[in-house]
Enzyme design. Sequence first.
Site, short mmCIF file in Angstrom:
data_model
loop_
_atom_site.label_atom_id
_atom_site.label_comp_id
_atom_site.label_asym_id
_atom_site.label_seq_id
_atom_site.Cartn_x
_atom_site.Cartn_y
_atom_site.Cartn_z
N GLY A 92 0.79 -1.23 0.00
CA GLY A 92 0.00 0.00 0.00
C GLY A 92 0.82 1.27 0.00
O GLY A 92 0.32 2.33 0.39
N GLN A 93 2.07 1.19 -0.46
CA GLN A 93 2.86 2.43 -0.55
C GLN A 93 2.24 3.34 -1.60
O GLN A 93 2.00 2.91 -2.74
CB GLN A 93 4.32 2.12 -0.91
N HIS A 99 9.09 6.47 3.77
CA HIS A 99 8.59 7.09 4.99
C HIS A 99 8.26 6.01 6.01
O HIS A 99 7.77 4.94 5.68
CB HIS A 99 7.39 7.99 4.74
N HIS A 101 6.04 5.26 9.29
CA HIS A 101 4.87 5.69 10.07
C HIS A 101 5.10 5.39 11.55
O HIS A 101 5.52 4.29 11.90
CB HIS A 101 3.62 4.91 9.66
#
Lengths: 113, 113
Positions: A92-93, A99, A101
Site C-alpha cells: 500500500g505504498q 517514509h 509511520h
Amino acid sequence: MDCIFCRIANGEIKGDVVYQDDEVVGFRDLNPQAPHHVLFVPRRHVATVNEFDDADATLIGKLVLAAGKVAADLGVADEGYRLVTNCNGNAGQTVFHVHLHMLAGRVMRWPPG
Amino acid sequence: MDCIFCRIANGEIKGDVVYQDDEVVGFRDLNPQAPHHVLFVPRRHVATVNEFDDADATLIGKLVLAAGKVAADLGVADEGYRLVTNCNGNAGQTVFHVHLHMLAGRVMRWPPG
C-alpha cells in the site's frame, strides 16, 4: 523534483513538522490512523526501501531513532507505538519517497493490516 | 538469559532461520499473518526500540536492510512488503527482544492494525 515529501522536507510545502535534523524530517500524517500518526522521511529522496543500500544503514536507523524521540516527547513511549514502512504495491505504498509511520495513542490490532 | 529470541538467534532453540549475519538473524514467525512473515532480530538483546540509542543507528538499519534482502530472495521485493515493529503494550509487543516483522505475499490493508 515533484515529490510531495521532498517539498515538505525542504519547506516548499508547509507540513505539520514535529521533528527535524540534518537528515530526517518528521511531520503529522494528513490522514491519521491513530491519535498520533507521524511520518519520518529522509531529506534525501529515496523512492522505496528497495533502493537503500548497505551504506544507508545509519540513515535508516536515524529514521527509527527519530520516531522513538518523538514518541518520548509525546509521552507515548512507555504505553507504546507501532512503526510501519510500506514498500511497493502489495503493502500500500502511495508516496514513493521512503517514509516510516509512527502510530500511537490507541491499542493497535493484529495483524498489522 | 531466558529470552526466546536470544535462544533462537544463538541456535539453542531451532527456528526456521532464513537469514543470518554477524549482527542480525531472520526467522519465520510461528504465527504467520501473511504468506511470508519473517522476524529480524539483533543478536544482541535489546528489549524495545526505546532502549536503542544513537550509537545503534547502523544496527537498526541493518535489520531493515536484511529484511529487504530476504524480500528480494523470496521474489517479493517488487510486488511489495510491509515492515512493522511494535514497541510496548499499545502496539502489541509480546516478546521483549526487538524484532522487525516483514510481511509479504498478499495485499496488506490500511490502517496497519
